[in-house]
Design an enzyme around this catalytic site. Structure first.
Site, PDB file in Angstrom:
ATOM      1  CG  HIS A  31      -8.702  63.663  77.103  1.00 48.13           C
ATOM      2  ND1 HIS A  31      -8.929  64.966  76.725  1.00 48.13           N
ATOM      3  CD2 HIS A  31      -9.554  63.395  78.111  1.00 48.13           C
ATOM      4  CE1 HIS A  31      -9.866  65.464  77.506  1.00 48.13           C
ATOM      5  NE2 HIS A  31     -10.269  64.546  78.358  1.00 48.13           N
ATOM      6  CG  ASP A  84     -12.209  57.948  83.498  1.00 45.01           C
ATOM      7  OD1 ASP A  84     -12.523  58.446  84.593  1.00 45.01           O
ATOM      8  OD2 ASP A  84     -12.688  58.322  82.420  1.00 45.01           O
TER       9      ASP A  84
HETATM   10  N1  COA Z   1      -7.047  52.578  72.857  1.00 48.09           N
HETATM   11  C1  COA Z   1      -6.528  52.252  71.641  1.00 48.09           C
HETATM   12  N2  COA Z   1      -6.454  53.128  70.623  1.00 48.09           N
HETATM   13  C2  COA Z   1      -6.921  54.374  70.848  1.00 48.09           C
HETATM   14  C3  COA Z   1      -7.465  54.763  72.086  1.00 48.09           C
HETATM   15  C4  COA Z   1      -7.501  53.807  73.112  1.00 48.09           C
HETATM   16  N3  COA Z   1      -7.993  54.106  74.326  1.00 48.09           N
HETATM   17  N4  COA Z   1      -7.832  56.066  72.025  1.00 48.09           N
HETATM   18  C5  COA Z   1      -7.555  56.482  70.786  1.00 48.09           C
HETATM   19  N5  COA Z   1      -7.007  55.468  70.083  1.00 48.09           N
HETATM   20  C6  COA Z   1      -6.542  55.535  68.693  1.00 48.09           C
HETATM   21  C7  COA Z   1      -7.726  55.466  67.749  1.00 48.09           C
HETATM   22  O1  COA Z   1      -8.051  54.152  67.391  1.00 48.09           O
HETATM   23  C8  COA Z   1      -7.221  56.281  66.572  1.00 48.09           C
HETATM   24  O2  COA Z   1      -6.340  55.485  65.836  1.00 48.09           O
HETATM   25  P1  COA Z   1      -6.366  55.492  64.220  1.00 48.09           P
HETATM   26  O3  COA Z   1      -5.983  56.916  63.864  1.00 48.09           O
HETATM   27  O4  COA Z   1      -5.357  54.452  63.856  1.00 48.09           O
HETATM   28  O5  COA Z   1      -7.783  55.148  63.829  1.00 48.09           O
HETATM   29  C9  COA Z   1      -6.386  57.369  67.229  1.00 48.09           C
HETATM   30  O6  COA Z   1      -5.940  56.813  68.488  1.00 48.09           O
HETATM   31  C10 COA Z   1      -7.170  58.662  67.479  1.00 48.09           C
HETATM   32  O7  COA Z   1      -8.257  58.355  68.308  1.00 48.09           O
HETATM   33  P2  COA Z   1      -9.742  58.895  68.173  1.00 48.09           P
HETATM   34  O8  COA Z   1     -10.704  57.820  68.563  1.00 48.09           O
HETATM   35  O9  COA Z   1      -9.938  59.586  66.857  1.00 48.09           O
HETATM   36  O10 COA Z   1      -9.741  59.999  69.298  1.00 48.09           O
HETATM   37  P3  COA Z   1     -11.009  60.727  69.855  1.00 48.09           P
HETATM   38  O11 COA Z   1     -10.554  62.102  70.209  1.00 48.09           O
HETATM   39  O12 COA Z   1     -12.196  60.590  68.972  1.00 48.09           O
HETATM   40  O13 COA Z   1     -11.341  59.862  71.162  1.00 48.09           O
HETATM   41  C11 COA Z   1     -11.543  59.064  73.324  1.00 48.09           C
HETATM   42  C12 COA Z   1     -11.063  60.220  72.452  1.00 48.09           C
HETATM   43  C13 COA Z   1     -11.362  59.465  74.795  1.00 48.09           C
HETATM   44  C14 COA Z   1     -13.032  58.777  73.071  1.00 48.09           C
HETATM   45  C15 COA Z   1     -10.715  57.777  73.001  1.00 48.09           C
HETATM   46  O14 COA Z   1      -9.353  58.035  73.286  1.00 48.09           O
HETATM   47  C16 COA Z   1     -11.189  56.539  73.756  1.00 48.09           C
HETATM   48  O15 COA Z   1     -12.127  55.862  73.301  1.00 48.09           O
HETATM   49  N6  COA Z   1     -10.561  56.226  74.930  1.00 48.09           N
HETATM   50  C17 COA Z   1     -11.005  55.085  75.736  1.00 48.09           C
HETATM   51  C18 COA Z   1     -12.157  55.497  76.650  1.00 48.09           C
HETATM   52  C19 COA Z   1     -11.719  56.400  77.769  1.00 48.09           C
HETATM   53  O16 COA Z   1     -10.769  56.121  78.478  1.00 48.09           O
HETATM   54  N7  COA Z   1     -12.471  57.499  77.968  1.00 48.09           N
HETATM   55  C20 COA Z   1     -12.262  58.442  79.041  1.00 48.09           C
HETATM   56  C21 COA Z   1     -11.895  59.783  78.503  1.00 48.09           C
HETATM   57  S1  COA Z   1     -11.481  60.894  79.838  1.00 48.09           S
END
Ligand code: COA
Length: 367
Positions: free
Chosen positions: A251, A302
């Site tokens: 998140h 979710d």
């Molecule tokens: N699965 C695997 N790795 C994940 C992850 C996940 N669901 N969420 C984050 N990470 C990892 C990223 O790859 C990143 O790793 P790195 O630093 O080695 O590249 C690190 O954690 C930071 O993540 P980042 O994508 O920069 O965080 P964000 O704040 O941009 O993204 C979300 C937030 C919610 C978009 C992201 O966690 C995600 O895509 N989750 C899956 C979709 C989901 O469940 N969404 C509902 C949100 S309520």
């Protein structure tokens, strides 16, 4: 020469304060508040209408106000005939979120307050939207499956009517209570991607994305693929090995855990007992354990919403629309607040293209 110093840049606007709001606060250390009330106090007690009233009006309704508001929403549920006709024209494979986006857009043409952005007009439009987003989902679903849309049951609340309009059966009280709780958990989440889009333009299309609302549909595919708790760890390790994103985890704001997860997990456990499908919660718990160990990432709401909707009898394609049926209350509250103190939202971007260069005549470009 550039005349501007390179400004600070935060990809995805992470950590950027894009405005003020008095509607909702997401405390990164796991608190979620609507208008100053802890969501845990309201999740299992309030009706969705009560929460929607609070989000829109700033204070909880008294008994009379709640009855009136509930009736106002119920009275606004029916769709104009032309919108029903339009739903019939869409290809039957259209995703429910695309139906919803097209339907909401068409509804605006029928709204007599369309061009009035005064506070009162925005509240009137909010009531209509909260009512009709649900109807677009249920009627659209039935129509795309070759069935007739059912007439409204105005004595049912939004949660009760949703079940009725989808399945043609008046639900039991415990089902209504459960859907109210789920709607309450989803109703707002400050400047999440779709709400931010709503304050600027359009929310439904934004919510569809798999990293935002679409995650609850994707999570169900993942859980079905895993199937049994004993397969969860090896499945997850394989996906992490190929650097795949795991739906239902991570998140932007919560880093210590999503405060809505415990309530949703309990609903999933309860439903597991009621339906005899007790495999989903242990799968999710195993995924939580391994994700924490491997990536220090917490589950988001979710993850558990997916099996909850499944066990309540909703098809996975309706997971994100169900989210929208609730989040519409938050969107409306934010749009109203935005209009009350409007300042054009016009951010800047960080230029990463060529330095200034001379313009060559076409003769100097060859060819
Ligand atoms: N699965 C695997 N790795 C994940 C992850 C996940 N669901 N969420 C984050 N990470 C990892 C990223 O790859 C990143 O790793 P790195 O630093 O080695 O590249 C690190 O954690 C930071 O993540 P980042 O994508 O920069 O965080 P964000 O704040 O941009 O993204 C979300 C937030 C919610 C978009 C992201 O966690 C995600 O895509 N989750 C899956 C979709 C989901 O469940 N969404 C509902 C949100 S309520």
């Amino acid at each position: 020469m550039p005349t501007e110093k390179k400004p600070e840049y935060s990809p995805g606007l992470a950590g950027v304060i894009a405005g003020e709001t008095a509607i909702c606060w997401v405390d990164p250390a796991a608190g979620l508040m609507y208008r100053g009330y802890d969501i845990h106090d309201m999740a299992q007690k309030a009706s969705f209408e009560e929460v929607a009233y609070l989000l829109l009006n700033g204070e909880l309704p008294n008994g009379k106000q709640l009855v009136e508001f509930t009736q106002q929403i119920a009275a606004e549920r029916a769709l104009p005939g032309a919108v029903i006709e339009m739903l019939r024209l869409l290809p039957s494979k259209t995703h429910p979120m695309d139906m919803l986006r097209t339907g909401v857009s068409m509804l605006s043409a029928f709204d007599k307050d369309l061009s009035d952005n005064s506070h009162d007009a925005n509240i009137r439009k909010s009531i209509r939207l909260i009512a009709r987003v649900s109807t677009l989902i249920t009627d659209g679903w039935r129509i795309s499956h070759g069935e007739q849309a059912l007439p409204e049951k105005t004595d049912l609340t939004q949660a009760g009517n949703f079940f009725y309009k989808l399945e043609g059966k008046v639900p039991q009280d415990w089902q209504i209570r459960m859907l109210d709780t789920i709607f309450n958990l989803y109703a707002d989440h400050e400047f999440n991607a779709s709400t931010f889009a709503a304050r600027v333009t359009s929310a439904v299309a934004t919510l569809k994305g798999p990293l935002h609302g679409g995650a609850n549909e994707e999570s169900m595919k993942m859980l079905e693929e895993i199937g049994t708790p004993d397969r969860a760890e090896s499945w997850l390790m394989k996906k992490l090995g190929t650097k795949e994103k795991i739906m239902g985890f991570g998140h932007r704001v919560y880093k210590e855990g999503d405060s809505r997860v415990p309530v949703m997990r309990e609903i999933a456990r309860d439903l597991g007992k009621r339906t005899g499908k007790e495999n989903w919660v242990p799968i999710c718990e195993k995924l939580e354990e391994v994700m924490d160990r491997e990536k220090h990432l917490c589950a988001n709401v979710d993850l558990y919403a997916a099996p909850v909707f499944w066990m309540l009898g909703f098809p996975p394609e309706l997971n994100t629309p169900l989210f929208a049926a609730s989040r519409v209350a938050g969107w409306c509250a934010h749009v109203t607040e935005q209009h009350d103190h409007n300042r054009l939202i016009r951010p800047r971007s960080l230029y990463v293209g060529h330095e200034l260069r001379p313009y060559p005549d076409s003769s100097a470009r060859g060819g």
